[in-house]
Each structure stands twice: as structure tokens, then as C-alpha cells.
Design a protein around this motif. Structure first.
Motif, PDB file in Angstrom:
ATOM      1  N   VAL A 144      50.721  39.851  37.926  1.00  0.00           N
ATOM      2  CA  VAL A 144      49.977  40.124  39.155  1.00  0.00           C
ATOM      3  C   VAL A 144      49.651  38.772  39.797  1.00  0.00           C
ATOM      4  CG1 VAL A 144      47.897  41.186  40.087  1.00  0.00           C
ATOM      5  CG2 VAL A 144      48.989  42.153  38.062  1.00  0.00           C
ATOM      6  N   PRO A 145      49.940  38.589  41.075  1.00  0.00           N
ATOM      7  CA  PRO A 145      49.656  37.291  41.673  1.00  0.00           C
ATOM      8  C   PRO A 145      48.160  36.998  41.623  1.00  0.00           C
ATOM      9  CG  PRO A 145      50.190  38.903  43.372  1.00  0.00           C
ATOM     10  CD  PRO A 145      50.450  39.555  42.059  1.00  0.00           C
ATOM     11  N   THR A 146      47.802  35.772  41.257  1.00  0.00           N
ATOM     12  CA  THR A 146      46.382  35.444  41.216  1.00  0.00           C
ATOM     13  C   THR A 146      45.894  35.313  42.633  1.00  0.00           C
ATOM     14  OG1 THR A 146      47.184  33.244  40.766  1.00  0.00           O
ATOM     15  CG2 THR A 146      46.098  34.375  38.956  1.00  0.00           C
ATOM     16  N   HIS A 147      44.882  36.091  42.915  1.00  0.00           N
ATOM     17  CA  HIS A 147      44.368  36.154  44.267  1.00  0.00           C
ATOM     18  C   HIS A 147      43.329  35.061  44.432  1.00  0.00           C
ATOM     19  CE1 HIS A 147      43.056  37.743  48.030  1.00  0.00           C
ATOM     20  NE2 HIS A 147      41.856  37.970  47.582  1.00  0.00           N
ATOM     21  N   HIS A 148      43.630  34.097  45.266  1.00  0.00           N
ATOM     22  CA  HIS A 148      42.663  33.026  45.456  1.00  0.00           C
ATOM     23  C   HIS A 148      41.707  33.410  46.567  1.00  0.00           C
ATOM     24  CE1 HIS A 148      40.900  29.096  45.465  1.00  0.00           C
ATOM     25  NE2 HIS A 148      41.088  29.023  46.772  1.00  0.00           N
ATOM     26  N   ASP A 149      40.475  33.671  46.186  1.00  0.00           N
ATOM     27  CA  ASP A 149      39.474  34.095  47.148  1.00  0.00           C
ATOM     28  C   ASP A 149      38.473  32.962  47.326  1.00  0.00           C
ATOM     29  OD1 ASP A 149      37.485  35.229  48.590  1.00  0.00           O
ATOM     30  OD2 ASP A 149      37.200  36.975  47.289  1.00  0.00           O
ATOM     31  N   PRO A 150      38.494  32.307  48.463  1.00  0.00           N
ATOM     32  CA  PRO A 150      37.626  31.142  48.647  1.00  0.00           C
ATOM     33  C   PRO A 150      36.166  31.513  48.926  1.00  0.00           C
ATOM     34  CG  PRO A 150      38.897  31.534  50.634  1.00  0.00           C
ATOM     35  CD  PRO A 150      39.296  32.603  49.657  1.00  0.00           C
ATOM     36  N   SER A 151      35.873  32.803  49.093  1.00  0.00           N
ATOM     37  CA  SER A 151      34.505  33.175  49.423  1.00  0.00           C
ATOM     38  C   SER A 151      33.588  32.951  48.227  1.00  0.00           C
ATOM     39  CB  SER A 151      34.450  34.648  49.823  1.00  0.00           C
ATOM     40  OG  SER A 151      34.673  35.437  48.682  1.00  0.00           O
ATOM     41  N   LEU A 152      32.283  33.032  48.467  1.00  0.00           N
ATOM     42  CA  LEU A 152      31.322  32.853  47.386  1.00  0.00           C
ATOM     43  C   LEU A 152      31.493  33.952  46.333  1.00  0.00           C
ATOM     44  CD1 LEU A 152      28.991  31.280  46.217  1.00  0.00           C
ATOM     45  CD2 LEU A 152      27.434  32.558  47.682  1.00  0.00           C
ATOM     46  N   ASN A 188      33.242  35.415  41.056  1.00  0.00           N
ATOM     47  CA  ASN A 188      34.133  36.214  40.220  1.00  0.00           C
ATOM     48  C   ASN A 188      34.915  35.332  39.253  1.00  0.00           C
ATOM     49  OD1 ASN A 188      37.191  37.383  40.029  1.00  0.00           O
ATOM     50  ND2 ASN A 188      35.630  38.983  39.782  1.00  0.00           N
ATOM     51  N   LYS A 189      35.357  34.184  39.766  1.00  0.00           N
ATOM     52  CA  LYS A 189      36.131  33.274  38.925  1.00  0.00           C
ATOM     53  C   LYS A 189      35.241  32.715  37.803  1.00  0.00           C
ATOM     54  CE  LYS A 189      39.136  29.339  39.468  1.00  0.00           C
ATOM     55  NZ  LYS A 189      38.786  28.035  40.007  1.00  0.00           N
ATOM     56  N   LEU A 190      34.011  32.398  38.158  1.00  0.00           N
ATOM     57  CA  LEU A 190      33.117  31.773  37.193  1.00  0.00           C
ATOM     58  C   LEU A 190      32.561  32.769  36.172  1.00  0.00           C
ATOM     59  CD1 LEU A 190      31.601  29.028  36.626  1.00  0.00           C
ATOM     60  CD2 LEU A 190      29.739  29.932  38.029  1.00  0.00           C
ATOM     61  N   THR A 191      32.265  33.985  36.632  1.00  0.00           N
ATOM     62  CA  THR A 191      31.534  34.924  35.771  1.00  0.00           C
ATOM     63  C   THR A 191      32.289  36.227  35.498  1.00  0.00           C
ATOM     64  OG1 THR A 191      30.502  36.040  37.634  1.00  0.00           O
ATOM     65  CG2 THR A 191      29.359  34.127  36.767  1.00  0.00           C
ATOM     66  N   VAL A 225      26.360  45.682  37.558  1.00  0.00           N
ATOM     67  CA  VAL A 225      26.752  44.479  38.297  1.00  0.00           C
ATOM     68  C   VAL A 225      26.327  43.218  37.537  1.00  0.00           C
ATOM     69  CG1 VAL A 225      26.468  43.233  40.476  1.00  0.00           C
ATOM     70  CG2 VAL A 225      26.606  45.710  40.479  1.00  0.00           C
ATOM     71  N   ASP A 226      25.285  43.287  36.743  1.00  0.00           N
ATOM     72  CA  ASP A 226      24.767  42.152  35.973  1.00  0.00           C
ATOM     73  C   ASP A 226      24.149  41.063  36.853  1.00  0.00           C
ATOM     74  OD1 ASP A 226      24.099  40.374  33.997  1.00  0.00           O
ATOM     75  OD2 ASP A 226      26.055  40.389  32.997  1.00  0.00           O
ATOM     76  N   PRO A 227      23.042  41.369  37.510  1.00  0.00           N
ATOM     77  CA  PRO A 227      22.399  40.382  38.377  1.00  0.00           C
ATOM     78  C   PRO A 227      21.966  39.117  37.621  1.00  0.00           C
ATOM     79  CG  PRO A 227      21.461  42.557  38.748  1.00  0.00           C
ATOM     80  CD  PRO A 227      22.339  42.670  37.542  1.00  0.00           C
ATOM     81  N   ALA A 228      21.544  39.248  36.367  1.00  0.00           N
ATOM     82  CA  ALA A 228      21.083  38.066  35.628  1.00  0.00           C
ATOM     83  C   ALA A 228      22.227  37.073  35.454  1.00  0.00           C
ATOM     84  CB  ALA A 228      20.531  38.474  34.271  1.00  0.00           C
ATOM     85  N   ARG A 229      23.394  37.590  35.131  1.00  0.00           N
ATOM     86  CA  ARG A 229      24.553  36.704  34.983  1.00  0.00           C
ATOM     87  C   ARG A 229      24.918  36.092  36.335  1.00  0.00           C
ATOM     88  NH1 ARG A 229      27.015  33.221  34.062  1.00  0.00           N
ATOM     89  NH2 ARG A 229      29.120  32.905  33.264  1.00  0.00           N
ATOM     90  N   LEU A 230      24.778  36.882  37.393  1.00  0.00           N
ATOM     91  CA  LEU A 230      25.072  36.365  38.728  1.00  0.00           C
ATOM     92  C   LEU A 230      24.163  35.183  39.054  1.00  0.00           C
ATOM     93  CD1 LEU A 230      26.413  36.795  41.653  1.00  0.00           C
ATOM     94  CD2 LEU A 230      24.200  37.810  42.187  1.00  0.00           C
TER      95      LEU A 230
END
Lengths: 672, 296, 192
Positions: free
Chosen positions: C7-15, C20-23, C88-93
Motif C-alpha cells: 500500500v503506498p505510504t500516504h504522506h499527510d503533512p497535516s497535524l 498519526n505517524k508519531l502515535t 481515540v486515546d486523548p491522553a496519548r494524543l
């Protein structure tokens, strides 16, 4: 030598874009036994069908292969065309060069090659096709309706009024379902009992409806038009032919403290009871779990521990030794209308997917109730006589908080769907509360107000604009019991403020779930259901009241959360489907069924064991004097669904599916 | 079989009495502790608030050390350490990407085979032994305070019911004391804001203790040095803002030790800001509350 | 596309993409019910409540959310996470947002909380464990809050609650290397 005609369809660009249809027609036309081959832009169109008919007439074809879309789309179309031209329709077959070829490939050369191969295989099969005749089955013009709530009652009445016989089976002692528990109904605030009870009585008295209350479907066999249903009549311990419903037995029953199911645990009943005064039939039942006499028997007491009800009964109707009994009925159609139950926030959940609400105390806080309990509090015939009084101390709550979406739209608790009716009944509850507690304040925590329906949004707005309910947009994090209030820790996302309310009573709008036992009933009926247990409709848009099993229909909240008008509409829809079926004298079915070669059958009955539909029967072979020679398998054509499992299993290859014989299949495969 | 022991930084300084009482009580109950050799700080809130990789790696180092030592299970008496170690174990098992990044940092083999246990679970498993050896702490009404990190998030800590836990009450009941039914047992004490935002911690602590007191508690039992310091050390500040609380805050190990009649000094009972001295003999000041049912 | 193709890695520059990339979190799953805020023990003190922070992430308001002091009031008590209906896990966010803010500019964090975290990490980095007295002194120097809590230290010393000397572990170089490796992964220094 066969005389087969081949017709290759372009399906506009659908096939033509990737497959060279002219090439396919030409290549297939050169095969031995093929006497005609043509391609055309839309073979399913009138001119396309005309090409087929013309070729049958001109070339005296004895087989037709249409290379086009899936047979699911147009097999009927082309078979009908052939039939109109005097050819046996089962000599016509389709080669799927669309879904199986053009739609899934890009290389035109290779796709064309594959289309030719697919066509070749079907041509070889058709060369070995035999003319078949459709199977005709008589239809039993009686319907079984499972569930005596508003959906079941409506379906039963509509079928019966349309001339069909109906057997209406209800698990509880009385029909009426949840609607009989409701106080007033949205969006008109008319009294639920007032509109329901006449229908209950009508169903009871209808000459073509046989009501079997306190009964359950035990087993189902057979098929559309010819179901055999075994019904269990649970022992009421009261002879319904003798009882006149005088109610004397209930007055003398010493155990008066049993939580009433009808009152949602807010009221009490006796051990011998009718669930509510307007019950239909008005015949009591003994709750053997709670009856002193039966408890004594369970303990092995020799002496009869009680018996007051029997002593007082002037008609000797009470029968402590009554056993469950069974009735078998033959029906042509079945309507499933088993309704719903409410989700419980308790810690222990019956369903593995579900979680309770620990943050709301798992149901241990007395002044936290659910919507049906509020209905009973608001009902004039309810345990409080229509006064809103809270369970813990009987005080009138001055601050009441309603929480929407409890269980619903909460994937963490196991339910992602919207229960559809709660927004409306919560709005109704705030109004009923306002009408009864003039100086009280109602709060509603909600996420969205979903009020799509005739007069629905106006109704919900009225609750806010005219009836003073304060709507707070947000979920509640925690309910906490604090002295004599329930602390509600919520938020209002519109103002961005957290809200803490010291509520006197909290009402949870809990999710609608299918009734317990729905899975086992669905399995008995061979109808499919979703992960939550809701019965699956045959098609979400075009066949909403049919199930995937022919002759079985569905109505009301056992299919998805439904309000009363939706349930009634579905019930009438299902009844119309049943009556449509009953309007035929016979049912015509495809002849693709298994046939046993009796001469070669060894009688091992492997086929019987693997048949998923129970279609294999034993047949005695006797000589002229009537002496039994041997027993062979016989396939009931009405029950057989043509799956072919028996054919694959038979060690001596003596059972074959008509239209899909080994010879045909091997020929098709060899031609690939 | 010996139980791995991860005391964590607090038990070596501010919560010395937790360490002392635990060792004394477990010795009395026949549980052998083996301290994880050369353990380092779990990273606590400062690591995960600023760098997730660091937070997991620091705790994973300790799990790797325990594994190297052949320990099957490590008990972390501090709820924060327990939570961080359990999180590391969970992340290393479920986030293969991060696990691949972190494994080389640990400089020793790591197969994520060490189970992580908290002190309440340990005592819960010992209730029968406690009940057999104790002298009942009759007439003592105790509020069991769980705080957050013992029970949340449920899929990581895998301990009791996250909303209506019963384990600590079961341990308290085994000492003969009466666990009271109250509301704030799962609220946060303010944890890591103790130094940097003391006023918030005082506000939260006051709400918790006022509720415990209102429900008839004579003492609050905790299983975390952070909770302890925020409720004990800060109680004076709480009282400056309202009516007196005077609620001794006991570590669960101390309460068990009291029931086992261990030397109060060995239990470090004299080290608290709010003295528990009065509890040891005094009968209930108010009528005992109905015992909390196991459903809460 | 055949099934075996990655699956192509979708590069999403938004916050949200960055989060998503980090957590691994899907911020779009939040339907703004506010249950996180309703149960948050610090909500009353937060300029923006958890669901509002989440909303800002959904709306890609990077600067507004990363500079919001509310982030630094989160206690990671996980009440929000354990009750979130959509998981959604707000604490992790919030942890993820703090990490992004710290990476971008540590001064986005309020002085006292920043000073505390830096002092705390400094303790671990230097000694392998936290030396409480050192932590307190370092925190006070970094935050300038010299007089806060000054009255507590004698009481703690009196009760044997404060060690006077740091306790260095043998593997403290190992711990320091973990810091360095994490800094390498993050591409910047962990302020401590």
C-alpha cells in the motif's frame, strides 16, 4: 452433432474495451458443433434478444451460449428468449466474460484469449445439457408469525384480512410486546395502550388467526410454501380452556413481592399472574421459579407447600401437573417479528462484544433508570399511577437528567450503531416530565438530535422551545451517588463548559438490541443475522422485508432499531409479500436439484449426512410382492437447494445435480 | 520462587517507609524479594510527556535487566513505575516499529518475558495468608484510594475493573478493617504537577480527602508514593483552605503490617506528616459504615 | 494493482497526519462528544479542554494547539482514554502534542512545567535515577520559583524523606546512551 449458437455481447464498452468481441465470436464459431456465432453491442436489448431468437429459428439451434455478463444478471432474460422461440430454456447458458474477464483484466490480447476459453468451456457444457422442466410445488396458504408485538400483530392482521391463515406465536404470556408498556407515543403523544389494545383484541378474535401465547418455535423444517413448524406450548399451569380470567387466583397468591417484568422491576406481581390488566389472552400463568408450591416440589417436600390458587378457582382451571406440550403446523411462509430488548449497563454482559458502564455504576445506583422504566413511571396504569417518583425513596425528582446514546454509538461498549428512536423518546420524556412535574427541570445530554421523520424534528424542537428542556451537547463522563442525589459529570461542548448536575433522577436512553435467543431462532430458520444479532434482510434497499431464505420474511425491531411506524410499515410490507406468495396455487422452482440413480445407489447415505438442507430421504425399493429389497436415497426436490455437496460426496457417483452433472463439468474443464 | 522487585526512585527517598514496610510485611508473609540489579528510573511522567521513545526505552531497560537476572515477574510498588513498566511491556509487544528502534538501545538480549505486577495484585493474591496471620484491625474504617495509574488504561495494566475495582478493598477486608464505600477512589491526585503546580494538587487532594472523610473514613490507604506524598505532605495546605481533614494516609503495606502486629517503627509509621498514631488503638470515632460490596 | 503490491505510504503533512505517524492515532475518529473533558480532573484549569484540543488538531491549527498551555496541565491520568467511546486515546494524543511542541520549541511549554520536566530528565540522564533533593534544587533554579514549598524541605529531612547525596547507578553511562539514541531518533536534543 450439436447445433449451437454463440452470441457475444460487448456490453457497450464494458466488455468491448478489453475483449475483442468480434474475434471471440469468430473463434468460437469455428468450433465443431457451433453453427452460428455473432457479436452485438447490447445482447440483452430487444434487438439483441431478437438475434438469438432469429438464429434459433433460422438455424434450428439445439443449444445457445451467450458470452456476456454474470448469469445472475441476465440468465433469466436469455432463457426466456429461448423459451419464447420454442427451445427448452435449460439448453441456454451464459459464459461470464464481463465480471470474470473484461472487468478484471487490462491486457486486451490476453483478455480476448481468456474470453474465448470461457466460451469454449460453456459450449462443451451446453453440448451435454439436457432439457429440464421447472419443479412445481404446492403452497400451504398459512403463515407463521413469530412475535406478538406491534409488528407481529400488524403482520398477522394484514395476512388474515387478506385471506391467509395465521399462526401467531408469542413467547410471553400475553401479546402486546414493548408497545404495551409505553405511556404515550411520539410525535403525537397519543396513548400507547389506547391504540394498541384494540389491535390485540382484534388479533385474538380474528377467525383466521390462531394465537399461541406463552409458546415458542421449537423446530422448523421444510421450505418455502411447505414449512413444518413444531411449537412448544410452555406449561402455564392453568388450563386455558377452563379459565375465564376472573383473577381470583391472583388475589389469594401469598407471594406478592416478585418484581414485575412488565413494570420493568418497578412494580410487583404475584407468582400466579397476568402480566398486565389488558393482557391477551387474559389467562394467568404460574411462575414456577417463584411459586411456593413448585419451590417446595423442587426441594422434594412431600406435602404441597401451597395451593391457594387452585382452591379458590371455581372452574378447576389451575393444573400444577401441566407439562409443556407441542403442536406441529404446516405453513407456507414465516414472518419473524421478535422485536428488541434494551441494552443493560450492567457489568456482566450476555454478549461477548458488549461492555457495561462502570463509570455509571454498572446499574448499581438506584436512581439511575432506563427509558422503559421511565415509560412505566409515566404510565397512568404504571406502578406509581402515572406520577414521576424515583425508585430509591419515592420522592418526586425536581431535577431529572436524560442521557442519550448509552450503548449506542459507543464502539468501546460494543455497539457502533445509532438506535434511532432514542432522540425522539427522550424529547417525549422531557415533555411528559414537564406535564407532570411543573416545577421540575429536565436536562438532556446528547451528541446529535436525530429526528428524521414526519413531524419528528418539530416535536424535538418543541421539547426545547416550549417545554423548557435544557439540551446539553456532550456525553457524561461519570455518574456518582452522593447523599441523596446522583452527581452527573458532563460537558457542554457548545459552550466549552463542564457541567455538574446534582440530579434527583437519571434516565439512560439505552441502545436497542435484538431479543435474547435471536441467534438460535435464526439458526432454526436458516436466516442470517449480523454481529449484533439483528436479522439480515435479503437486500438493504430493494428487499428490506425478505430474508435470504425464501418464504421467510422479517418485520420490526428484530431487523434493526425501529420505531412504531417503521415496524408497522415493515409488518404490512412483509404481509403483502406473504399474500403475494399465497396468491399462487403452486410455486415454480429451478430444476437444478440433485437426482439419485436408484439402480446404482448403495444406500450408504453419506449424502444424507452432508446435506445442509435435510433434503435426502430414505426410499424403500420393493419387489412386486411388496417385499423390501433395499433402501436407497431419494432427494426431496422441494427441499434441495442444488448446492451439489451430495454429488461431491457420493462414493459411487450415483447422485447428480441436474444441469451440473459430472459429465458437463468435466467437459467444460477439459475445454479450458 | 523469588519475586522481582523494582522499588523506583521514590522508595529510596521520599517514600522510604513504603520500602521498609513492604520488605517487613513480605518477609512476614514469606515472599522473597530480589531487587532488580542496577535498575534505573522508569522515566515517570517527564519522559512520556516529552519523548515517547525515551519513555518506553527507559522502562524497557529495567525489564531487560530483570530478564537478564532470570526474574519471571517484577513487582513495582509505585503505581507510576508499575504503569510505565507495564506500558513498556505492552508497547514492545504491540508496536513492532518502535520495538525495533528500542531493542538495540538496551545493549542486552530482550524477549519481553517479564511480567509486571503492582502491589495491590500481589497482596490480593496473599489475602488468605494475611487473614490467617492477622489480628483484626476492628473498628477501623478505611478508604481505599486507587488513583489512576493502577487501573488505567485497562488494556495496558490488565488489572481489576477500571471503573469499579475491588482488589484493594479485598486486601483491606483481609486485615479486619472496614473498607468504606466512597466516590473519589479513582480520581487523580495530581501526580507529576506536585512541584510545578502545587495549587492544582492541593485542590484535587482536598476533593478526594473530603469525600473519603464524608463517607466515614478514618484513614486512606494508597499504593503509590506519588499519591501518598500528594495526600499526606500537601494535607496541611489543603486544610488551610477549609475545614480540617486530619486523615492519615497509609501505604497498603503499612496497613497489612499493622494487622500483622509488626513493629510500627519497622513499618515507618512515624514518618508521615499526618500521624497515624491515633489509629492503632482508637476505636471508631463514628459508627462503622457498611462494608463496601465487592461490586463497589 | 495486484494484492501483493505494498500500500503506498500516504504522506499527510497535516497535524493529524503528523500525530498519526508519531502515535498511530486516528484523530478523525473523534466525534466531539466531550466525554474526555467531562471527566478530566484538570479541565477546570485548562484554557482549552481536551476535546477542544482534539478539534484543533482535526482543523490543522498547529500553532494554536502546540502553544496551548493546556497541554502541560494534562496529568496522563488516562480517565479520558479509558472512557472514550470511540477509542481515540486523548491522553496519548496530548503526549504526542507535547512531544511535537517540545521538539519545535521547548519554550512553548509554561516555564514551571518545562523546568520540572527538564530537571527531572536531567536527574535521570546524570545519575540513572532521580535524586529528589537535586531535582528540587535544579527545578527551583530553572523555574525561578525559589520560595515555593521552601517550608517542606525541613519536614522531609526531619522524617528521613530526603537523601542528601545522589545515588549513581553503575549503568549510568548506559542510560545516557539511551538518551543519546533517542535524541538521534528524534533528530534533536532532548532538553534536560
Amino acid at each position: 452433432m450439436s447445433r449451437i449458437g454463440v452470441f457475444v455481447c460487448h456490453c457497450g464498452e464494458n466488455i468491448g474495451r478489453t475483449v475483442d468481441c468480434a474475434d471471440v465470436a469468430q473463434s468460437l464459431g469455428e468450433l465443431p458443433g457451433v453453427v452460428h456465432a455473432a457479436d452485438y453491442k447490447y445482447m440483452c436489448s430487444d434487438p439483441g434478444q431478437q438475434l438469438v431468437k432469429q438464429a434459433i429459428a433460422d438455424k434450428q439451434l439445439d443449444g445457445v451460449v451467450v458470452a456476456a455478463c454474470s448469469p445472475r444478471m441476465h440468465e433469466k432474460t436469455f432463457r426466456r428468449a429461448c423459451s419464447n422461440q420454442g427451445m427448452n430454456p435449460y439448453l441456454c447458458e451464459m459464459a461470464n466474460i464481463r465480471e470474470h474477464c473484461s472487468w478484471i483484466h487490462e491486457d486486451r490480447t490476453k483478455a480476448t484469449e481468456k474470453a474465448i476459453a470461457l466460451g469454449r468451456a460453456i459450449i462443451e457444457k451446453v453440448k451435454r445439457n439436457q432439457p429440464l422442466q421447472p419443479i412445481r410445488i404446492p403452497i400451504e396458504r398459512r403463515a407463521l408469525v413469530i412475535g406478538g408485538g406491534i409488528a407481529g400483530i400488524q403482520a398477522a392482521l394484514d395476512i388474515a384480512d387478506g385471506g391467509g391463515e395465521v399462526v401467531l406465536v408469542e413467547r410471553e404470556p400475553s401479546i402486546g410486546g414493548h408497545m404495551s408498556q409505553l405511556s404515550e407515543t411520539f410525535p403525537t403523544l397519543d396513548c400507547s395502550q389506547c391504540i394498541l389494545t384494540p389491535r390485540m383484541v382484534e388479533a385474538y378474535q380474528h377467525p383466521r388467526i390462531k394465537l399461541m401465547a406463552y409458546s415458542e418455535v421449537d423446530a422448523v423444517s421444510g421450505y418455502i410454501g411447505n414449512f413444518n413448524v413444531k411449537i412448544r406450548h410452555k406449561a402455564r399451569s392453568v388450563d386455558d380452556t377452563k379459565c375465564n380470567g376472573c383473577g381470583e387466583c391472583q388475589k389469594v397468591c401469598p407471594n406478592k413481592k416478585i418484581p414485575s417484568e412488565f413494570e420493568q422491576g418497578l412494580g410487583r406481581r404475584t407468582a400466579i399472574y397476568v402480566p398486565f390488566p389488558q393482557a391477551v389472552p387474559n389467562i394467568p400463568v404460574i411462575d414456577r421459579q417463584n411459586c411456593a408450591l413448585f419451590k417446595g416440589r423442587a426441594k422434594g417436600l412431600k406435602k404441597q407447600a401451597c395451593g391457594k390458587c387452585a382452591e379458590v378457582c371455581g372452574r378447576q382451571a389451575v393444573n400444577f401437573d401441566q407439562q409443556d406440550s407441542f403442536t406441529s403446523v404446516k405453513v407456507g411462509a414465516i414472518v419473524v417479528a421478535t422485536g428488541y430488548q434494551l441494552y443493560s449497563i450492567a457489568q456482566k454482559q450476555a454478549h461477548e462484544l458488549l461492555q457495561g458502564y462502570g463509570e455509571y455504576g454498572y446499574g448499581t445506583i438506584p436512581d439511575v433508570i432506563d427509558g422503559l422504566q421511565f415509560e412505566r413511571l409515566a404510565s397512568a396504569s404504571g406502578p406509581t399511577g402515572g406520577k414521576i417518583l424515583r425508585p430509591s425513596d419515592g420522592k418526586e425528582p425536581k431535577k431529572i437528567v436524560f442521557l442519550s446514546c448509552i450503548g449506542s454509538r459507543d464502539p468501546a461498549k460494543g455497539i457502533s450503531y445509532c438506535s434511532k428512536i432514542c432522540c425522539m423518546y427522550v424529547a417525549k420524556h422531557t415533555m411528559l416530565y414537564r406535564h407532570k412535574v411543573h416545577d421540575g427541570q429536565a436536562f438532556v445530554f446528547y451528541m446529535d438530535i436525530r429526528a428524521a421523520g414526519k413531524g419528528y424534528d418539530e416535536f424535538a424542537r418543541r421539547a426545547i422551545e416550549e417545554e423548557g428542556a435544557i439540551y446539553l451537547r456532550g456525553r457524561v463522563s461519570k455518574l456518582e451517588r452522593a447523599s441523596d442525589v446522583v452527581k452527573v459529570y458532563g460537558t457542554d461542548t457548545l459552550s466549552g463548559e463542564n457541567i455538574v448536575i446534582d440530579a434527583d433522577l437519571v434516565v439512560l436512553a439505552t441502545a436497542m438490541r435484538p431479543q435474547p435467543g435471536i441467534e438460535s431462532l435464526a439458526q432454526k430458520l436458516s436466516v442470517s443475522y449480523d454481529a449484533h444479532g439483528f436479522i439480515n434482510e435479503a437486500h438493504p434497499k430493494l428487499r428490506p422485508v425478505e430474508t435470504n431464505t425464501a418464504g421467510i420474511f422479517v418485520a420490526g425491531a428484530c431487523q434493526a432499531p425501529r420505531d412504531i411506524p417503521d415496524s408497522v410499515s415493515m409488518a404490512s410490507g412483509a404481509a403483502t409479500k406473504v399474500l403475494g406468495l399465497f396468491s399462487n396455487l403452486e410455486l415454480e422452482r429451478e430444476p437444478t436439484v440433485a437426482v439419485v440413480d436408484e439402480a446404482g445407489c448403495a444406500g450408504c447415505f453419506h449424502c444424507e449426512r452432508v446435506c445442509p438442507y435435510g433434503a435426502v430421504e430414505h426410499k424403500d425399493i420393493r419387489d412386486r410382492k411388496g417385499t423390501l429389497i433395499r433402501v436407497v436415497a431419494n432427494v426431496n426436490k422441494g427441499v434441495c437447494q442444488g448446492c451439489g455437496t451430495c454429488q461431491a460426496t457420493c462414493p459411487s457417483k450415483k447422485v447428480e445435480l441436474q444441469g451440473f452433472t459430472d459429465e458437463q463439468i468435466y467437459a467444460a474443464i477439459s475445454a479450458l | 520462587m523469588t519475586l522481582g522487585y523494582f522499588p523506583g526512585c521514590s522508595l529510596h527517598s521520599g517514600a522510604k517507609e513504603y520500602d521498609l514496610s513492604l520488605r517487613a510485611v513480605l518477609q512476614a508473609l514469606g515472599v522473597e524479594l530480589t531487587e532488580v540489579r542496577d535498575w534505573s528510573c522508569c522515566g515517570a511522567s517527564s519522559a512520556h510527556a516529552t519523548n515517547h521513545t525515551l519513555a518506553v526505552a527507559l522502562s524497557a531497560r529495567n525489564l531487560a535487566l530483570a530478564e537478564e537476572q532470570g526474574l519471571a515477574k517484577v513487582m513495582a510498588p509505585c503505581a507510576a513505575c508499575f504503569n510505565r513498566l507495564a506500558t513498556a511491556r505492552h508497547v514492545m509487544a504491540h508496536d513492532e516499529g518502535l520495538a525495533t528502534t528500542i531493542r538495540p538501545m538496551l545493549t542486552r538480549p530482550f524477549n519481553n518475558q517479564v511480567e509486571v505486577q503492582n502491589v495491590v495484585a500481589l497482596f490480593k493474591g496473599l489475602t488468605e495468608v494475611i487473614a490467617a496471620k492477622m489480628t483484626p484491625l476492628s473498628h477501623l474504617n478505611v478508604a481505599c484510594y486507587y488513583g489512576c495509574l493502577l487501573v488505567r488504561p485497562p488494556e495496558v495494566v490488565a488489572f481489576d475493573d477500571p471503573e469499579m475495582p475491588t482488589s484493594m478493598e479485598a486486601v483491606v477486608a483481609a486485615t479486619g478493617a472496614t473498607p468504606v464505600s466512597w466516590s473519589k477512589r479513582l480520581e487523580c491526585c495530581g501526580a507529576g504537577l506536585s512541584l510545578s503546580r502545587t495549587a492544582s494538587v492541593v485542590r484535587m487532594g482536598r476533593e478526594i480527602l473530603a469525600d473519603a472523610k464524608a463517607h466515614g473514613a478514618q484513614a486512606v490507604v494508597v499504593a503509590c508514593p506519588m499519591c501518598h506524598s500528594n495526600l499526606d505532605l500537601r494535607q496541611a495546605a489543603m486544610q488551610r483552605r477549609g475545614e480540617p481533614l486530619d486523615l492519615p494516609i497509609l501505604f497498603l503495606s503499612q496497613l497489612v503490617g499493622m494487622a500483622l502486629k509488626l513493629d510500627p517503627e519497622a513499618l515507618g509509621l512515624g514518618r508521615h506528616f499526618v500521624s497515624p498514631a491515633a489509629l492503632q488503638l482508637a476505636p471508631a470515632l463514628i459508627a462503622p459504615q457498611p462494608r463496601a460490596s465487592l461490586q463497589g | 494493482m495486484s494484492a501483493s503490491e505494498p500500500v503506498p505510504t500516504h504522506h499527510d503533512p497535516s497535524l493529524s497526519g503528523e500525530i498519526n505517524k508519531l502515535t498511530g492515532l486516528n484523530v478523525a475518529a473523534c466525534y466531539q462528544c466531550g466525554k474526555c473533558s467531562a471527566g478530566c480532573p484538570m479541565a477546570a484549569e485548562m484554557p482549552r479542554k481536551p476535546h477542544q484540543l482534539l478539534r484543533l488538531v482535526q482543523l490543522n491549527q498547529r500553532q494554536a494547539v502546540l502553544s496551548d498551555s493546556s497541554l502541560w496541565l494534562c496529568l496522563t491520568c488516562e480517565t479520558c482514554t479509558s472512557r472514550c467511546p470511540n477509542q481515540v486515546d486523548p491522553a496519548r494524543l496530548i503526549d504526542g502534542l507535547r512531544e511535537l511542541a517540545f521538539q519545535q520549541d521547548p519554550t512553548l511549554a509554561p516555564l514551571k512545567q518545562r523546568a520540572f520536566h527538564q530537571a527531572f530528565l536531567h536527574q535521570i540522564k546524570s545519575h540513572g535515577r532521580v535524586f529528589e533533593l537535586g531535582l528540587v534544587v535544579d527545578y527551583k533554579l530553572k523555574s525561578g520559583a525559589l520560595l515555593d514549598d521552601a517550608l517542606q524541605a525541613p519536614g522531609m529531612l526531619w522524617r528521613g524523606k530526603l537523601a542528601l547525596m545522589p545515588n549513581n547507578i553503575e549503568g549510568k553511562a548506559e542510560v545516557r546512551r539511551i538518551f543519546e539514541a533517542c535524541e538521534h531518533v528524534a533528530g534533536e536534543e532532548i532538553p534536560s
